[in-house]
Motif scaffolding. Structure first.
Motif, mmCIF file in Angstrom:
data_model
loop_
_atom_site.group_PDB
_atom_site.id
_atom_site.type_symbol
_atom_site.label_atom_id
_atom_site.label_comp_id
_atom_site.label_asym_id
_atom_site.label_seq_id
_atom_site.Cartn_x
_atom_site.Cartn_y
_atom_site.Cartn_z
ATOM 1 N N VAL A 127 0.836 -1.189 0.000
ATOM 2 C CA VAL A 127 0.000 0.000 0.000
ATOM 3 C C VAL A 127 0.869 1.236 0.000
ATOM 4 O O VAL A 127 2.009 1.219 0.459
ATOM 5 C CB VAL A 127 -0.933 0.031 1.236
ATOM 6 C CG1 VAL A 127 -1.962 -1.063 1.134
ATOM 7 C CG2 VAL A 127 -0.137 -0.085 2.520
ATOM 8 N N SER A 128 0.285 2.296 -0.491
ATOM 9 C CA SER A 128 1.000 3.552 -0.580
ATOM 10 C C SER A 128 0.804 4.326 0.717
ATOM 11 O O SER A 128 -0.306 4.437 1.237
ATOM 12 C CB SER A 128 0.454 4.334 -1.768
ATOM 13 O OG SER A 128 0.848 5.677 -1.671
ATOM 14 N N ILE A 129 1.890 4.844 1.228
ATOM 15 C CA ILE A 129 1.881 5.572 2.499
ATOM 16 C C ILE A 129 2.493 6.952 2.266
ATOM 17 O O ILE A 129 3.476 7.075 1.527
ATOM 18 C CB ILE A 129 2.751 4.838 3.544
ATOM 19 C CG1 ILE A 129 2.192 3.446 3.844
ATOM 20 C CG2 ILE A 129 2.895 5.657 4.816
ATOM 21 C CD1 ILE A 129 0.901 3.428 4.603
ATOM 22 N N TYR A 130 1.908 7.959 2.871
ATOM 23 C CA TYR A 130 2.504 9.294 2.797
ATOM 24 C C TYR A 130 2.883 9.777 4.185
ATOM 25 O O TYR A 130 2.136 9.572 5.146
ATOM 26 C CB TYR A 130 1.529 10.292 2.171
ATOM 27 C CG TYR A 130 1.676 10.397 0.671
ATOM 28 C CD1 TYR A 130 2.528 11.323 0.105
ATOM 29 C CD2 TYR A 130 0.957 9.546 -0.176
ATOM 30 C CE1 TYR A 130 2.666 11.411 -1.270
ATOM 31 C CE2 TYR A 130 1.085 9.623 -1.543
ATOM 32 C CZ TYR A 130 1.931 10.570 -2.092
ATOM 33 O OH TYR A 130 2.076 10.661 -3.448
ATOM 34 N N HIS A 131 4.064 10.382 4.267
ATOM 35 C CA HIS A 131 4.477 11.046 5.510
ATOM 36 C C HIS A 131 4.556 12.534 5.256
ATOM 37 O O HIS A 131 5.001 12.954 4.198
ATOM 38 C CB HIS A 131 5.897 10.638 5.926
ATOM 39 C CG HIS A 131 6.101 9.176 6.060
ATOM 40 N ND1 HIS A 131 5.614 8.451 7.118
ATOM 41 C CD2 HIS A 131 6.755 8.302 5.271
ATOM 42 C CE1 HIS A 131 5.965 7.193 6.971
ATOM 43 N NE2 HIS A 131 6.656 7.049 5.855
ATOM 44 N N ASN A 132 4.150 13.294 6.253
ATOM 45 C CA ASN A 132 4.576 14.692 6.290
ATOM 46 C C ASN A 132 4.924 14.988 7.732
ATOM 47 O O ASN A 132 4.078 14.955 8.602
ATOM 48 C CB ASN A 132 3.513 15.643 5.734
ATOM 49 C CG ASN A 132 2.128 15.390 6.258
ATOM 50 O OD1 ASN A 132 1.602 14.292 6.115
ATOM 51 N ND2 ASN A 132 1.532 16.396 6.870
ATOM 52 N N GLY A 133 6.206 15.196 7.986
ATOM 53 C CA GLY A 133 6.675 15.364 9.356
ATOM 54 C C GLY A 133 6.365 14.113 10.163
ATOM 55 O O GLY A 133 6.631 12.998 9.728
ATOM 56 N N ASP A 134 5.712 14.330 11.329
ATOM 57 C CA ASP A 134 5.403 13.210 12.205
ATOM 58 C C ASP A 134 4.124 12.493 11.793
ATOM 59 O O ASP A 134 3.691 11.561 12.460
ATOM 60 C CB ASP A 134 5.208 13.709 13.649
ATOM 61 C CG ASP A 134 6.510 14.264 14.203
ATOM 62 O OD1 ASP A 134 7.564 13.842 13.696
ATOM 63 O OD2 ASP A 134 6.453 15.109 15.109
ATOM 64 N N PHE A 135 3.500 12.961 10.727
ATOM 65 C CA PHE A 135 2.207 12.403 10.369
ATOM 66 C C PHE A 135 2.354 11.372 9.264
ATOM 67 O O PHE A 135 3.043 11.604 8.269
ATOM 68 C CB PHE A 135 1.268 13.520 9.907
ATOM 69 C CG PHE A 135 -0.115 13.042 9.577
ATOM 70 C CD1 PHE A 135 -0.986 12.629 10.571
ATOM 71 C CD2 PHE A 135 -0.549 12.994 8.255
ATOM 72 C CE1 PHE A 135 -2.259 12.187 10.271
ATOM 73 C CE2 PHE A 135 -1.829 12.554 7.942
ATOM 74 C CZ PHE A 135 -2.680 12.151 8.955
ATOM 75 N N THR A 136 1.698 10.267 9.463
ATOM 76 C CA THR A 136 1.752 9.173 8.496
ATOM 77 C C THR A 136 0.337 8.732 8.175
ATOM 78 O O THR A 136 -0.480 8.584 9.083
ATOM 79 C CB THR A 136 2.543 7.988 9.082
ATOM 80 O OG1 THR A 136 3.877 8.418 9.322
ATOM 81 C CG2 THR A 136 2.535 6.812 8.127
ATOM 82 N N ASP A 137 0.064 8.569 6.895
ATOM 83 C CA ASP A 137 -1.304 8.195 6.530
ATOM 84 C C ASP A 137 -1.293 7.240 5.341
ATOM 85 O O ASP A 137 -0.435 7.338 4.460
ATOM 86 C CB ASP A 137 -2.109 9.456 6.153
ATOM 87 C CG ASP A 137 -3.609 9.185 6.199
ATOM 88 O OD1 ASP A 137 -4.017 8.058 6.523
ATOM 89 O OD2 ASP A 137 -4.368 10.134 5.918
ATOM 90 N N LEU A 138 -2.243 6.351 5.372
ATOM 91 C CA LEU A 138 -2.490 5.490 4.228
ATOM 92 C C LEU A 138 -3.110 6.364 3.146
ATOM 93 O O LEU A 138 -4.145 6.986 3.377
ATOM 94 C CB LEU A 138 -3.470 4.395 4.628
ATOM 95 C CG LEU A 138 -3.996 3.491 3.512
ATOM 96 C CD1 LEU A 138 -2.937 2.492 3.107
ATOM 97 C CD2 LEU A 138 -5.252 2.791 3.969
ATOM 98 N N CYS A 139 -2.464 6.422 1.988
ATOM 99 C CA CYS A 139 -2.964 7.362 1.004
ATOM 100 C C CYS A 139 -2.338 7.096 -0.341
ATOM 101 O O CYS A 139 -1.130 6.901 -0.437
ATOM 102 C CB CYS A 139 -2.612 8.785 1.449
ATOM 103 S SG CYS A 139 -3.164 10.026 0.291
ATOM 104 N N LYS A 140 -3.171 7.069 -1.366
ATOM 105 C CA LYS A 140 -2.599 6.812 -2.679
ATOM 106 C C LYS A 140 -2.059 8.098 -3.313
ATOM 107 O O LYS A 140 -1.442 8.064 -4.367
ATOM 108 C CB LYS A 140 -3.638 6.157 -3.596
ATOM 109 C CG LYS A 140 -4.792 7.052 -3.979
ATOM 110 C CD LYS A 140 -5.788 6.297 -4.847
ATOM 111 C CE LYS A 140 -6.983 7.171 -5.180
ATOM 112 N NZ LYS A 140 -8.018 6.463 -5.926
ATOM 113 N N GLY A 141 -2.303 9.238 -2.648
ATOM 114 C CA GLY A 141 -1.794 10.498 -3.184
ATOM 115 C C GLY A 141 -2.600 10.947 -4.381
ATOM 116 O O GLY A 141 -3.724 10.484 -4.545
ATOM 117 N N PRO A 142 -2.069 11.841 -5.180
ATOM 118 C CA PRO A 142 -0.768 12.473 -5.017
ATOM 119 C C PRO A 142 -0.844 13.691 -4.095
ATOM 120 O O PRO A 142 -1.934 14.165 -3.786
ATOM 121 C CB PRO A 142 -0.448 12.913 -6.440
ATOM 122 C CG PRO A 142 -1.778 13.200 -7.038
ATOM 123 C CD PRO A 142 -2.744 12.243 -6.412
#
Length: 595
Positions: A127-142
């Motif tokens: 699965v695609s995962i996105y981080h921004n700083g301390d935040f992590t989420d399951l997300c296909k983006g973009p």
RNA sequence: GCUGACGUGGCUCAAUGGUAGAGCAAGUGAUUUGUAAUCACUAGGUUGGAGGUUCGAUUCCUCUCGUCAGCUCCA
């Protein structure tokens, strides 16, 4: 970095990214947030974004400043959005450790799919995962590159929303916000919303004394004199148009025995939403009609029809009652008592195309008069849920689509969204808050003719089944007027204005001549009132302008002596003095129109 | 129906546990006026409703009705 002329695609990414930042910020609101705030989904929508989540306590707008503070902190740190691909196991473990049950459900949904079919953004083996700083989420983006691009945002409102849109499942908190690439765009959008709120039909309805509502009859409208005028005038024009077009107008009862609703199928599907009348034993035996069609079936059936009679068109502006759920009532847009410019057209299968053409012609007449832009949703057969012959369906759907194309109507197809008894066209108009409002509907019905065993006699003498077209052009007059109020911001065109002219005196000395002017205009069937109060002319003008009166006729010494009127138009302001003849000539074509 | 917010004179809003206030609208009087508000005075509210806590509730709590933002539904 933010773009000067951002593409729609960029704005989607920007809003989506802002949603992530907001989710992070909401987590910061609660102790142990990453574990106690359960995230669901957070997509961009038109102009805005939202995130659905389950939180330890309800969020209110009072929380916005605190949430925005955390968001700004992350935006200021300008950290990048980074994508990774995790294996299903790793993702499951990570989200399970954080009690993110909705994400786990989403992961299961992804893994159940045939991933080799390369669903966008879903990696082949994970699965695609996105981080921004301390935040992590399951997300296909973009997403965008860095959080700093999300500077121009604002949280707007909070509401409930069901997980997966299913009212049997958890209800989550949904926070809406908006985000733009520049400060100016954000401002413009917020200002647009404010402007739109000013033309809200509920506000104008009160200010212009068009209608009111009372708790004693929630969802039903009290039309005040000016609103009632608009209602009746509109309904009269529509009635005339239908008569001209070969419709037979009827009036039918409000109350019917339950057996009729059993025959029509409404008892089964819509009993909960009907106003029922109980007998002494408390059993419902009658119901107020929620629609006219069964009544029209009875009328059609009351005599034998030849193919020569078809199309046979019945028009009815009967009063309908629908017991809408309390939470759905809204101004004039969603009411419990309404009238439609309803009609049922009984046609042979061969006549469907031409009948649709004619109906669309009515659209152009009415919507064109109001300069209303509309678009159309075309709902097609649900393969799992339809009645009748698939051949007939296919042919009918082809016909509808070609009619839409021939008339160059902007439409989108909603596959599988048709009712089980026939394909339909729903016409949508945008309200002032940019919400789609459904007005007209044209629906093909293969079912009611069956249920009511309708027939016509074909040229060869055999009995054939007609097809019914349900159609309404304005739809409910209540909703249509709501839309007109907002479309015109209360400044109705001359022919529909409850008051067309106000004759106003400079002082009492000119009342005689003003009355003469008023009487002359009354003779032309102009709706004119006289303001001979003691107010100064400025106050009278202000008053008339607030009421959106198209023409103000100012009468003072000069006008009396020269037998003229000084005209102030709603649109153009002071347009100077003119003779009575030239004024009546000017407004002659505006006073009344036909569709 | 669900979640949340809100409910103070006709309208728009103020008052945060201690005798409910303003502007507009309304009524009366004065004024007789030239293109978006003439002046003065008067009247109008048991704060949506019911219960509770309190010496005391517009304010706190519970229920209820209605409105609003959405969600579900929408023949």
């Amino acid at each position: 970095m933010s773009e000067v002329n951002p593409s729609p695609e960029y704005l989607e990414r920007l809003r989506h990214s802002t949603a992530h930042i907001m989710a992070y910020a909401v987590q910061q609101l609660f102790p142990n947030g990453e574990h106690t705030v359960k995230l669901a989904i957070g997509p961009p929508i038109e102009n805005e974004f939202y995130y659905d989540m389950e939180v330890p306590r309800p969020i209110t707008p009072d929380d916005f400043p605190e949430i925005e503070k955390h968001m700004k902190a992350m935006i200021k740190s300008n950290v990048p959005f980074e994508q990774e691909t995790w294996t299903f196991d790793a993702a499951r473990t990570w989200f399970a450790e954080r009690n993110q049950t909705f994400k786990l459900e989403l992961i299961d949904g992804i893994s159940d799919k045939d991933v080799s079919a390369s669903d966008e953004g879903v990696a082949e083996e994970g699965v695609s995962i996105y981080h921004n700083g301390d935040f992590t989420d399951l997300c296909k983006g973009p997403h965008i590159d860095k959080t700093g691009e999300c500077r121009h945002f604002k949280l707007l409102r909070v509401s409930g929303a069901y997980w997966r849109g299913d009212s049997n499942r958890e209800q989550l908190q949904r926070i809406y916000g908006t985000a733009w690439s520049t400060r100016e765009d954000l401002r413009t959008y917020l200002r647009q919303r404010e402007e739109a709120a000013k033309r809200d039909h509920r506000k104008l309805g009160r200010e212009l004394e068009l209608f009111q509502m009372h708790p004693e009859s929630p969802g039903s409208v009290f039309w005040l004199p000016k609103g009632a005028f608009i209602y009746n005038h509109l309904s009269e024009k529509v009635r005339k148009l239908n008569l001209d077009e070969g419709y037979h107008e009827v009036r039918t009862p409000l109350i019917y025995d339950s057996s009729l609703w059993q025959t029509s199928g409404h008892w089964e599907h819509f009993k909960e939403d009907m106003f029922l009348i109980d007998n002494e034993d408390g059993e419902p035996t009658c119901a107020l009609k929620p629609m006219n069609c069964p009544a029209h079936m009875l009328i059609y059936k009351s005599k034998r029809h030849s193919y020569r009679d078809l199309p046979y068109r019945i028009h009815d502006q009967g009063v309908l009652h629908r017991n809408e759920a309390t939470g759905t009532l809204s101004g004039l847009s969603r009411v419990r008592q309404l009238c439609q410019d309803d009609a049922h057209n009984f046609v042979t299968e061969d006549q469907i195309a031409e009948e649709y053409e004619r109906i669309l012609g009515l659209f152009e007449r009415i919507y064109g008069t109001f300069d209303l832009p509309f678009r159309c949703d075309f709902s097609t057969r649900n393969p799992d849920k339809y009645m009748g012959d698939i051949e007939v369906w296919n042919r009918a759907e082809d016909i509808l689509e070609s009619v839409l194309k021939n008339n160059q109507i902007d439409y989108t197809v909603d596959p599988g969204e048709a009712a089980f008894y026939g394909p339909k066209l729903d016409f949508q108009i945008r309200d002032s808050l940019n919400r789609d409002v459904q007005c007209a509907t044209v629906q093909l019905d293969f079912q009611l003719p069956e249920r009511f065993d309708l027939i016509y006699i074909a040229p060869d003498g055999s009995e054939k089944r007609p097809v019914v077209i349900h159609r309404a052009i304005c739809g409910s007059f209540e909703r249509f007027i709501a839309m007109l109020i907002e479309h015109y911001a209360g400044a109705f065109p001359m022919w529909l204005s409850p008051i067309q002219c106000v004759v106003m005196t400079i002082s009492q000395k000119f009342v005689d001549y003003a009355t003469e002017v008023q009487n002359l205009l009354l003779k032309l069937n102009c709706r004119v009132v006289l303001d001979n109060s003691d107010d100064k002319i400025g106050a009278k003008i202000r008053q008339a302008r607030l009421q959106r009166v198209p023409y103000m006729l100012i009468i003072g010494e000069r006008e009396r002596d020269n037998r003229t009127v000084s005209v102030r138009s709603r649109e153009e302001g002071d347009i100077g003095a003119m003779t009575l003849d030239s004024f009546t000539e000017k407004i002659r074509d505006e006073i009344d129109i036909d569709f």
